[in-house]
Structures are given as structure tokens and as C-alpha cells.
Write an enzyme that holds these catalytic residues in place. Structure first.
Site, PDB file in Angstrom:
ATOM      1  N   SER A  97       0.843  -1.184   0.000  1.00 48.86           N
ATOM      2  CA  SER A  97       0.000   0.000   0.000  1.00 48.86           C
ATOM      3  C   SER A  97       0.887   1.246   0.000  1.00 48.86           C
ATOM      4  O   SER A  97       1.794   1.371   0.828  1.00 48.86           O
ATOM      5  CB  SER A  97      -0.910  -0.008   1.234  1.00 48.86           C
ATOM      6  OG  SER A  97      -1.680   1.166   1.282  1.00 48.86           O
ATOM      7  N   GLY A  98       0.661   2.144  -0.946  1.00 51.67           N
ATOM      8  CA  GLY A  98       1.463   3.353  -1.063  1.00 51.67           C
ATOM      9  C   GLY A  98       2.610   3.233  -2.034  1.00 51.67           C
ATOM     10  O   GLY A  98       3.405   4.163  -2.176  1.00 51.67           O
ATOM     11  N   THR A 102      -2.039   2.439  -8.071  1.00 52.55           N
ATOM     12  CA  THR A 102      -3.155   3.141  -8.728  1.00 52.55           C
ATOM     13  C   THR A 102      -2.646   4.078  -9.806  1.00 52.55           C
ATOM     14  O   THR A 102      -3.197   4.133 -10.923  1.00 52.55           O
ATOM     15  CB  THR A 102      -3.966   3.923  -7.676  1.00 52.55           C
ATOM     16  OG1 THR A 102      -4.478   3.007  -6.702  1.00 52.55           O
ATOM     17  CG2 THR A 102      -5.123   4.660  -8.328  1.00 52.55           C
ATOM     18  N   ASN A 147      -0.690   5.998   2.655  1.00 57.67           N
ATOM     19  CA  ASN A 147      -1.009   6.453   1.298  1.00 57.67           C
ATOM     20  C   ASN A 147      -2.170   7.438   1.387  1.00 57.67           C
ATOM     21  O   ASN A 147      -3.191   7.153   2.017  1.00 57.67           O
ATOM     22  CB  ASN A 147      -1.391   5.253   0.419  1.00 57.67           C
ATOM     23  CG  ASN A 147      -1.550   5.637  -1.039  1.00 57.67           C
ATOM     24  OD1 ASN A 147      -1.406   6.795  -1.406  1.00 57.67           O
ATOM     25  ND2 ASN A 147      -1.852   4.654  -1.863  1.00 57.67           N
ATOM     26  N   SER A 150      -5.248   5.782  -1.067  1.00 53.72           N
ATOM     27  CA  SER A 150      -5.150   4.327  -1.027  1.00 53.72           C
ATOM     28  C   SER A 150      -6.445   3.702  -1.543  1.00 53.72           C
ATOM     29  O   SER A 150      -7.543   4.102  -1.158  1.00 53.72           O
ATOM     30  CB  SER A 150      -4.900   3.863   0.412  1.00 53.72           C
ATOM     31  OG  SER A 150      -4.906   2.460   0.482  1.00 53.72           O
ATOM     32  N   SER A 151      -6.300   2.714  -2.438  1.00 55.05           N
ATOM     33  CA  SER A 151      -7.471   1.996  -2.930  1.00 55.05           C
ATOM     34  C   SER A 151      -7.967   1.066  -1.841  1.00 55.05           C
ATOM     35  O   SER A 151      -7.241   0.176  -1.403  1.00 55.05           O
ATOM     36  CB  SER A 151      -7.126   1.189  -4.184  1.00 55.05           C
ATOM     37  OG  SER A 151      -6.713   2.023  -5.231  1.00 55.05           O
ATOM     38  N   GLY A 377      -2.608  -3.285  -1.985  1.00 54.82           N
ATOM     39  CA  GLY A 377      -1.321  -3.913  -1.735  1.00 54.82           C
ATOM     40  C   GLY A 377      -1.278  -4.603  -0.383  1.00 54.82           C
ATOM     41  O   GLY A 377      -2.217  -4.532   0.421  1.00 54.82           O
ATOM     42  N   GLU A 379      -0.698  -5.254   3.346  1.00 57.56           N
ATOM     43  CA  GLU A 379      -0.861  -4.286   4.444  1.00 57.56           C
ATOM     44  C   GLU A 379      -0.434  -4.911   5.760  1.00 57.56           C
ATOM     45  O   GLU A 379      -0.863  -6.030   6.109  1.00 57.56           O
ATOM     46  CB  GLU A 379      -2.311  -3.804   4.534  1.00 57.56           C
ATOM     47  CG  GLU A 379      -2.741  -2.969   3.324  1.00 57.56           C
ATOM     48  CD  GLU A 379      -4.136  -2.391   3.478  1.00 57.56           C
ATOM     49  OE1 GLU A 379      -4.831  -2.817   4.418  1.00 57.56           O
ATOM     50  OE2 GLU A 379      -4.523  -1.536   2.664  1.00 57.56           O
TER      51      GLU A 379
END
Length: 1098
Positions: A97-98, A102, A147, A150-151, A377, A379
Site C-alpha cells: 500500500s502506497g 493506482t 497512502n 489508497s485503494s 497492496g 498491508e
């Protein structure tokens, strides 16, 4: 180039040199590095000038290794493989994540949109595909500690192309929205972007309609410590989202409905409960402040009482029984949060479905597909729950498919094809996937089993089951398991378990696992939402339909996600994969910072070093013999255009003819393996040149055929043109010869004609000379004879004149005595004739006007003309009256005839008559045929109405009048009620014997009926009207014009008798002093007398 662009070429290869190469390139803003065809992407946390339109054109249609590493190179390679080789592609973007997944997916989509075809329809499809991102990001992304965008859901988009490579549409699949974020966010994180964008960017009018305020602090579901994020403009992003929804195809009412549901979620979070105790000792909850509930119900069109009851009671159905129980405060808050999560989650699913309806391909033909996977991603947070467990399970599956396709599958293929190969060791995470997804002993299976088990089920019982079943698993750790080595591990709390993922160890807190997996929404709330009048709610809560009650337990969240991931993996395995491995350089989300330990950890668990080793030891390209020969057979004369033998022999002949080094390729059982990409580029370049030569040859042959065809056509045309021209030239020559011949002929004929003319003229002159001489001679003879005859005639005339004079003299002498006796009378007659002539001429000039009422007449000039003068005056008056009458229309004649008849009847007899002379007789004063009030009365009368007026019927008892409608037709008199139009009496005209009126100026009249007639039963009628003269005249005239009817008698007297049923009453008219405004009054004196008082007129 800074550092090494492809890690396969890195020397020496070690983990330290690998990290150092990444760091060196990152420090110089080179964020992309290759491992063969895999792209490593480091998040720069800043904007770089490497994504411009010029860069797009630079990488367009270029070989993968031709330019420096870039994400555009991978996107171009995938697009060209899809377009030229008809291979479905997928681009797998993985990382923490981050790490920039995306943004990477957006860059890939924007590049594909830029390099594919143009056109109005194609541009519309591309714009819709690109604009779906801002909508989904607003509703599915949020700020986390790692992030800012973040998605919080997984997204897989299949972009569909036609045979030319132009996009036709797409299909989006979403996976596990983190809906728990709606009701609760960890410290330092935000709710989904759309809530903040709506409150910041919506207009005041929109917020007023949605019953919202801009202050974030007024809503319990919005965290305040991170409400504002640096670098994020929520107001501008809201405008972007609104514009994107319009481009994608959302209608204005759909956008408004979506915003209403978002506002309802915010309102739902402000509903709070308070405890109350019932008389039976049970606890129940009540809503503290119902204002937010009321506003939410108004937004969704729900009755407030229905939703309030759903928050306070729960109905449980078992077979045919229903049990209703009260909810305590904790249960009410759970129900509220469950409704908020379900409402938002289902709204997000509806948005994805609605976008798919707009962007789906319309054509029914087979499509080429490029899939882009942008999923959350890996986590690892301080507090990891069910959501992180599911997310990390998905990443384990993606890592597994990466291992299978890039490491295990590749090595197994070498062995299967008989290629010499030294096995490379790598970590296979299949054991971790099996720990989670095994159908019998997997964590998800045990979680589902606990959720479905009857009895008391808690997170603790779930953890106990894990400790029993998974205690011996090498990747599972728990403080309470049978494995004694974790009993003293104080970093592992009692309510947690730890899994050794491929990316590292993750500690999961079991609190909430069971509830989140159940994902239950009370049926009462579903049914309450289904009763809403909102256009979207019924679609989002179909299970609330009372007609379709399903007592079957819905599938758990874990089961659904596991099935979705399985479908995704099968889909990915049918496509040619392209990998982008995203790496996060630091945890501070800051540019220019490269944390080696963090990057090293990601390189290890992503298996990048093993990937480099497999690539260096293996072959970059492999292909079965048939398509390889089919693609490159034009490079060798022996294989072109058709190879008759086995495909492998054809490929061997081809490679030998091309003199490719034996070290660069190897022959497998069914495939050829090419070690270096440069060899493949060499083949592709030779093929491109050969295709150009073939294209040139085809063009040459085509142009030759075209030129020959054109030449033959021109030759044929020239023959036709020449033939037509020769014909035209001969025609012109013939016309000239013909014209010359005609001129010669005309000159010859002219000369002959002139010669003949001269001869004829000479002959004519000779004849004319003879005639002239003869004429002169005959004239001389005639004049001589004429003079002789004239002389003889003068002599005869002279004799006659003398004789006449002599005879006249004799007559005058004879009649002289008679002339003197008659001369006086002749003179007198002549004088009188002249006087009469003068009289008539003078009368002509002094004639009076043509008006019949003009009494002027010129005076007589002589006494003897007195009789003539008077007679002429009378004749002139009659004549001008006739001329005046000839101008009248038939209607006007009838009016004047009625006026004349009225004069004959009433003149000098009735005092009311002089005032009626100037008033025209209108007849229909009520306009009965036009007035809708009298429509019924008009239909009851068959004949034409001659007169319609309101009269007063005099009552014998008191002398007062009652208003009645008086209708006169050619056959009857009708009296009707003025208000209702009902006929009261109808009297045929033959039944009338006479009409009585007074001599005064009143309007009273009596209709006397013949004795013994049918109408005389009720007696005579005494009436009063303002139009008495007209009524009596029309009555008299109607009776006079009927041939079979006696003329109606008009009795004019100040005293007459009226028959009322059996009694006769005397009506007497007297003159009295003016009373009641100079109106006529009628009073009853006794049973036999009615006295009518008429005011005297001055």
C-alpha cells in the site's frame, strides 16, 4: 544511462548490488528498471516530466529494450502483442500500500488511450474508460497512514478492442470494498474521499437540498484529525467527479440520487440511542434526537416510524414462526452501523454496475482483451483485522500466480521441453495459500464453520478452533496453541494470531472477525429500506421485498471473496501476463528518500532476486514451431511461401539460413527457445524489412497492373475519340462544300431571276403606257359629255324653281285670309309649352332630398299649375318611399312591418306606445340558443323561438309577480321557471281568444283563453312585461299570418275581466301618485277586484 536498466545484465549479481542499482537510478529520477520483461517501479512521491505526450510518441511502436526502461514500454509491448499477434493481455500491478499501483494503472490506461485509433466514437469510448477512474477513486479510495489515495477496494478492468486495436468498451470487476471504514477509521486516516468532497465542493443550494452542513465536526462518521490532507483539493476533486459522472453517462437525477444516499450515510452516523427499561425488566433502546432520523427519512422517502421501529426491534423467523425481540443500545448501534456499511457498499456496487452499462462494448463479435489489475497492496498495520487478512490473502494469491508463471512454470517448461537446466531455488507460497483457503482445515473454512455453527459463537471460540487445527502449521503462530515455543512470546497477545506471509509476519486481532465475516443486516432493516420511495433503495435492498422472503442464510464475506479471487486467478491465467512490481522507497511519503532496509524487505518478499536468476539462466522468448514458422517463413527462400515438411524442420532450415548463433537458441520438443531478446529483435527487424519488401513488390505489381489497365483504357478511348473526330471533320468539310454549292446556285438563280424581271418590267411598262393613253382619251370624252349633261340639268332646274315660286305665290294669295283667324291659338299653345318646359326644368334643379320624412317641396310658380304641382309632389313622395323600401333586407322589412302593425294597434290608444317607437324589436332578449343555462329549455321547444323574454306572472292572491320565461313560437306560448328552466305552461295559439291591455303606460296584459279548451283549465294569464308592445304585436301578427286561425282580438280598456280557474276577477287601472320609484303597483282589493295603480306622467 544511470546504473543498469535491466537487472538481468547486472554484474556482479547480489542483493546489495541490486539495491544499490535501484538507489542510484532513484536518486537520478530513473524510477523504472527491468527484470527481463518485468518492470520495477519506485514511487517518487512527486511529479516527474517523463509522462508527457512527447514521451508517449517516443515509446510508440518501439521495441521493448530499444529505449530506457519505462512503464510506457511495457504498455506498448502489451498493446502491440494484443493488436498484431491477437493475444489477450493482462497487466498485473502489485506492491505494498502506497507503492504507486493506482497511478501505474492510470498511466497504462492513458498510454493505451493515446496510441490507439482516433475517431468520434473511439474518442468517446476512451474518454469514458478514463473518466471511470475519478468516480471509483472518489467512492472507493481513502487516506491511510501509508497512502493519501489508497485503494480500499480491488479493481480489475478488462478493456476490449476490435481487430484494428481500437477500444470498444470495458468491464470493471470490484473486490471487497473496505466498508468498515464507513463507520470507523484508525487514527490518522480518513473516511472515503466522497464524503469530504461533497461537503467541501458542493454548492450551498445542493447542501441545502441534501440537508447537510460544511462543518466536518457535525458528523460522527468523519474523523477530524486528518480531515484536511495536504495536496488534496476536495472541492476541485468534487467538480472533477461530477464532470466524470456526466462523461461516463450518468443522468442528472442519478447523480442526485447517489448524493442523497451519501448524505443519508452521514445522517445515519449522527443517530444516537439511549437505554430504557421495560416493565418486564428487559432493556431496550430509544433514539435520543430524532431530527437526523427525520432528515434521513425525508432524503430516502421512508416513513420515520418504520425505520425507528427497525432500530428498536428485531424479528427472527424460523419455519412458520416469528419472534420479535427488543434491541439494547449496543445492538441498536450495531444495527445502525451495519445499515450504514451495507448502504454504502451496495451503492458502490451499483456504481460499478452502472459504469459497466455505459462502457460495455456494443458489438457482439469476438473482442481482444487487455486486463489491468489494480488491487490493494500488502498491508501490515499496528492493528490488523479481518479486512487486512482478506487483503493479504489476495496478495498471496497474486504472488502465487507470479511464482507459477515466472518461476515454477518457466523451470518446469524447460524440463518438459528437454532443455538443459539447473534448478533455481525459490520460496513457493502455495503452503500459505493452502493455510488460508483449504476447504477443510483452512482459516476461511473454519471461520465459515464457526459462523454457521449453532450455539454461542464468538471471536474467542474461533481462535480456539484455529489453535486446535493449525497449531502444527509452520506459518501459523498463536500464544494459546499447542506449540510450546510461543507460550512465552509476549509480542503475541492472547486474542491474536500471527501468519508468516511471503511479505513478512502479520499479527491479526480476532476481534470482529466473526461479525465481519457474517456481514449480517437485520431483515427488519432490509424490509424498512425496501419500503422507501427513493428510486435506488429498492434496487439496493431486493431481499427486503416481503413477497420474496428467503430464510436461507446468505453466503459469508470470506466465502464470497474467496470465490471472487478464484475467478480472477482463472481469468488471469487465460491471458499473457505483464508485470509491474511497485516498490515503496520510504514510509514518510516524501520524495528523494530511499530507505534501503524497507526496499530490501520488499525485494525479498516479491522474489525479485529469484526472478533475475531465472531470467539470466533461462530463455527470454519461447514459441511453438507452427506459429514461429508461420511468422518468420518469409525470411528464407526455402520456407517461403509454403513449407511442405514438419514445422520443426522448417524452423531449423530458417535459423540455419539466417546464420543465428547456436548459443542464442535451443530446440525443445514442441517449442523453440530464444535466449537473448536481441535475437528476437533481429528476427522482428528482418521480418519488418521483408514485409516492407513484400509490400513494395505488391505495390509494384499493383501499380503495373493499374498503369496497364489505365493505358489500355486510354488507348481504347483514343481510338473512339479519333473515330469521332474524323467523322466530325468529314461532316465539317461536307458542310463547307454544300454551303459553297448553295452560294453558286443562288448567284446563278439570282442572275436568271433579274434577267427575267427586267423583261417583265419592260413588258409591263409598255402595257401601262397603252392603258394611260387610253384612259386620257376616255377621260376627255367623258368630261365633254358631263359638261353637256350639266348644262341640260341647269336648264331643267331653273324651270322647276320658277314654277314652284309661281305656285307658292298662288297659294299664299289663296290662303292669306285663313292664317289671320288661327294665329292667336297657335301662339298661346306655344307659350304654354314654353312655360311648362321652364317649370319642369326648374323643378328638376330644386328637387328635395330622398328622405321619406323630408316635407319640403318647391313653391308653384303659376296658379294654373296648382293641381299638377300637388300631384307631382305626391308621385315623388311615393317614388322615394319605394326607393327607400327597396334598400331594406327581409329582416328589416319584417321589423318595420311589425312597427307598422304596432302603430295600427296602439297609436293614440295606449300611453306606453310612443316610448316604444324608438326601441327596436329584438325578439330573443335571452339569447336562449346560445346561453348554456337555457340549453335544456331550448331542447324542450321544437319550433323556432320568435320571442324570449322575462315576464312577471301576477298572482291573484296578493297581486305580486313571479318571474317567468315567456317564449313565443309560431304554434304556442310557453311559460317556464326562470331559475330551473322547467316548463310551467304551454298554450297553443288557437286556444287564445283575446288579449286585454290598459290605455295607461303600464306593461300589464291578460291572455284570455277560449272556454272549453284544454289550456283553460287553470284560467287566464295576467302578465307584466317591459316589452308589452312587442309581445302583443308579435302575438297579433302570428295569428294574422296563420291561414287556419282566427285573428287575435286586442281589447284596450282600463277595466277588464280575467278568468282565474272558476272565478272571474276584475282588473282595474287607475292613475295615482308616484310610489316606489315611479313603478306600477298591483293590489288585491277583494276577491273580485285587482287594482293596478299607474303613476301619472308629466
Amino acid at each position: 544511462m544511470i546504473g543498469v536498466g535491466d537487472m538481468v545484465l547486472l554484474e556482479p549479481l547480489s542483493e546489495d548490488s541490486f539495491i544499490e542499482n535501484l538507489r542510484k537510478r532513484f536518486d537520478h529520477s530513473e524510477i523504472y528498471t527491468y527484470i527481463g520483461s518485468v518492470v520495477i517501479s519506485l514511487n517518487p512521491y512527486r511529479s516527474l516530466p517523463i509522462f508527457t505526450p512527447d514521451k508517449v510518441e517516443e515509446y510508440r511502436n518501439r521495441n521493448f529494450y530499444e529505449l530506457s526502461p519505462h512503464i510506457y514500454a511495457l504498455a506498448d509491448e502489451a498493446y502491440r502483442s494484443l493488436r498484431d499477434q491477437d493475444k489477450d493481455q493482462c497487466i498485473l500491478i502489485t506492491g505494498e500500500s502506497g507503492a504507486g499501483k493506482t497511478e501505474a494503472s492510470k498511466l497504462v490506461m492513458s498510454y493505451v488511450a493515446a496510441v490507439c485509433g482516433k475517431g468520434q466514437e473511439v474518442n468517446k469510448v476512451k474518454e469514458q474508460l478514463l473518466q471511470s477512474n475519478p468516480v471509483l477513486e472518489a467512492f472507493g479510495n481513502a487516506k491511510t497512514v501509508r497512502n493519501d489515495n489508497s485503494s480500499r477496494f480491488g479493481k480489475y478492468m478488462d478493456i476490449e478492442f476490435d481487430f484494428k486495436g481500437d477500444p470498444l468498451g470495458g468491464v470493471i470487476s470490484n473486490y471487497l470494498l473496505e466498508k468498515s471504514r464507513v463507520v470507523k477509521q484508525p487514527r490518522g486516516e480518513r473516511n472515503f474521499h466522497i464524503f469530504y468532497q461533497l461537503l467541501s465542493g458542493a454548492s450551498d443550494d445542493t447542501l441545502k437540498k441534501l440537508k447537510l452542513h460544511r462543518d466536518f465536526s457535525k458528523y460522527n462518521y468523519l474523523s477530524l484529525d486528518s480531515a484536511v490532507v495536504n495536496g488534496l483539493d476536495d472541492a476541485a476533486n468534487f467538480r472533477t467527479v461530477r464532470n466524470a459522472m456526466q462523461i461516463v453517462g450518468f443522468m442528472e437525477d442519478e447523480v442526485q440520487s447517489v448524493l442523497e444516499l451519501v448524505a443519508a450515510v452521514l445522517k445515519l452516523g449522527n443517530i444516537e440511542f439511549k437505554p430504557e427499561s421495560r416493565c418486564n425488566g428487559t432493556d431496550e433502546s430509544r433514539i435520543k434526537d430524532k431530527n437526523d432520523l427525520k432528515e434521513m427519512c425525508e432524503l430516502l422517502g421512508i416513513e420515520q416510524s418504520v425505520l425507528e421501529r427497525a432500530f428498536s426491534y428485531r424479528t427472527v423467523e424460523a419455519k412458520m414462526e416469528k419472534v420479535s425481540t427488543t434491541l439494547n443500545v449496543a445492538q441498536a448501534y450495531y444495527a445502525r452501523d451495519a445499515l450504514a456499511k451495507n448502504l454504502y457498499s451496495r451503492l458502490f456496487t451499483w456504481l460499478v454496475t452502472r459504469i459497466n452499462e455505459s462502457i460495455k462494448a456494443q458489438a457482439k463479435t469476438r473482442h481482444k482483451v487487455m486486463g489491468v489489475l489494480d488491487i490493494y497492496g500488502f498491508e501490515i498495520f499496528e492493528d490488523n483485522s479481518f479486512e487486512q487478512f482478506i487483503i493479504n490473502y489476495c496478495n498471496e494469491k497474486l504472488q502465487q500466480i507470479f511464482i507459477e508463471l515466472t518461476l515454477r512454470e518457466e523451470q518446469e517448461e524447460y524440463i518438459r521441453e528437454g532443455i538443459e537446466w539447473t534448478n533455481i531455488e525459490y520460496f513457493n507460497n502455495a503452503i500459505i495459500c493452502d493455510l488460508i483457503e483449504n476447504n477443510k482445515n483452512g482459516i476461511l473454512a473454519m471461520l465459515d464453520e464457526e459462523c454457521l455453527r449453532p450455539g454461542t459463537v464468538t471471536d474467542e471460540t474461533f481462535l480456539d478452533k484455529l489453535n486446535t487445527v493449525c497449531a502444527e502449521h509452520q506459518h501459523f503462530e498463536s500464544r494459546l496453541s499447542k506449540n510450546s515455543k510461543f507460550l512465552t512470546d509476549h509480542s503475541l497477545p492472547h486474542s491474536c494470531f500471527r501468519i508468516q506471509h511471503y511479505a513478512g509476519k502479520v499479527l491479526y486481532r480476532t476481534e470482529g472477525f466473526v461479525d465481519k465475516n457474517n456481514d449480517l443486516l437485520y431483515r427488519d432493516l432490509s424490509q424498512a429500506m425496501y419500503k422507501a420511495n427513493h428510486c435506488l433503495i429498492k434496487q439496493l435492498f431486493p431481499e427486503g421485498n416481503p413477497a420474496k422472503v428467503n430464510l436461507k442464510r446468505p453466503p459469508t464475506a470470506g466465502f464470497q471473496f474467496k470465490a471472487s479471487v478464484g475467478t480472477l486467478m482463472r481469468n488471469l491465467q487465460t491471458k499473457n501476463p505483464n508485470y509491474i512490481r511497485c516498490i515503496k522507497p520510504n514510509d514518510k511519503k516524501a520524495p528523494h528518500i530511499f530507505t534501503e532496509s524497507l526496499v530490501c524487505h520488499q525485494v525479498r518478499y516479491l522474489g525479485l532476486m529469484e526472478n533475475v536468476r531465472v531470467r539470466r539462466a533461462g530463455y527470454a522468448f519461447r514459441q511453438t514451431y507452427e506459429p514461429c514458422l508461420e511468422r518468420y517463413k518469409m525470411l528464407c527462400k526455402r520456407t517461403w511461401p509454403h513449407w511442405r515438411g514438419p514445422a520443426r524442420e522448417g524452423v531449423e532450415v530458417l535459423m540455419t539460413d539466417l546464420q543465428v548463433s547456436a548459443e542464442e537458441f535451443a530446440y525443445g520438443r514442441s517449442k523453440i527457445f530464444i535466449r537473448n531478446p536481441r535475437t528476437l529483435f533481429f528476427l522482428e527487424e528482418r521480418r519488418r524489412q521483408c514485409l516492407q519488401d513484400l509490400a513494395t513488390l505488391i505495390q509494384k505489381i499493383y501499380r503495373g497492373w493499374k498503369c496497364r489497365s489505365q493505358f489500355l483504357l486510354l488507348k481504347q478511348s483514343q481510338i473512339i475519340v479519333a473515330a469521332w473526330y474524323r467523322r466530325y471533320a468529314q461532316q465539317k468539310k461536307y458542310q463547307k462544300i454544300k454551303s459553297a454549292t448553295t452560294v453558286v446556285q443562288s448567284y446563278t438563280r439570282g442572275w436568271q431571276a433579274r434577267k427575267l424581271l427586267r423583261e417583265l418590267k419592260y413588258q409591263k411598262r409598255c402595257e401601262e403606257a397603252v392603258t394611260t393613253i387610253a384612259a386620257y382619251w376616255h377621260g376627255t370624252q367623258a368630261r365633254r359629255e358631263l359638261r353637256r349633261l350639266k348644262e341640260e340639268a341647269r336648264r331643267k332646274h331653273a324651270v322647276a324653281v320658277i314654277w314652284a315660286y309661281w305656285q307658292g305665290l298662288k297659294v299664299r294669295r289663296e290662303y292669306r285670309k285663313y292664317f289671320r283667324a288661327n294665329a292667336g291659338k297657335k301662339i298661346y299653345d306655344f307659350t304654354i309649352q314654353r312655360i311648362m318646359q321652364k317649370y319642369f326644368l326648374g323643378l328638376k334643379n330644386t328637387m328635395p332630398s330622398m328622405s321619406p320624412i323630408d316635407n319640403k317641396w318647391p313653391a308653384r310658380p303659376y296658379l294654373f299649375l296648382d293641381g299638377v304641382h300637388t300631384e307631382l309632389r305626391r308621385i315623388f313622395h311615393l317614388w322615394r318611399c319605394k326607393k327607400y323600401r327597396s334598400q331594406f333586407t327581409e329582416e328589416r322589412k319584417a321589423v318595420y312591418e311589425e312597427k307598422l302593425e304596432a302603430s295600427e294597434i296602439f297609436k293614440d290608444k295606449k300611453a306606453l306606445y310612443p316610448s316604444s317607437v324608438s326601441q327596436p324589436f329584438k325578439g330573443d332578449y335571452l339569447e336562449i340558443s346560445k346561453n348554456p343555462k337555457y340549453l335544456k329549455l331550448n331542447s324542450a321547444v321544437d319550433e323556432k323561438v320568435l320571442l324570449a323574454d322575462v315576464v312577471n306572472k301576477i298572482n291573484r292572491a296578493n297581486g305580486k309577480g313571479t318571474a317567468r320565461i315567456f317564449l313565443l313560437t309560431k304554434k304556442s306560448v310557453v311559460l317556464a321557471d326562470q331559475k330551473t328552466g322547467q316548463v310551467k305552461a304551454s298554450v297553443p295559439l288557437p286556444d287564445l281568444s283575446s288579449v286585454s291591455v290598459s290605455t295607461q303606460s303600464d306593461g300589464f296584459f291578460a291572455l284570455k283563453l277560449k272556454e272549453g279548451s284544454a289550456s283553460a283549465v287553470k284560467g287566464d294569464f295576467l302578465l307584466s312585461s317591459e316589452h308589452l308592445i312587442e309581445i302583443i304585436t308579435k302575438l297579433h301578427r302570428t295569428g294574422a299570418t296563420a291561414p287556419d286561425r282566427e285573428q287575435l282580438n286586442i281589447d284596450i280598456s282600463d277595466e277588464f275581466l280575467v278568468q282565474f280557474k272558476q272565478d272571474k276577477v276584475c282588473v282595474k287601472f287607475i292613475q295615482g301618485a308616484p310610489k316606489n320609484g315611479n313603478s306600477v303597483s298591483c293590489k288585491r282589493k277583494n276577491n273580485r277586484l285587482l287594482e293596478v295603480s299607474v303613476p301619472t306622467t308629466a
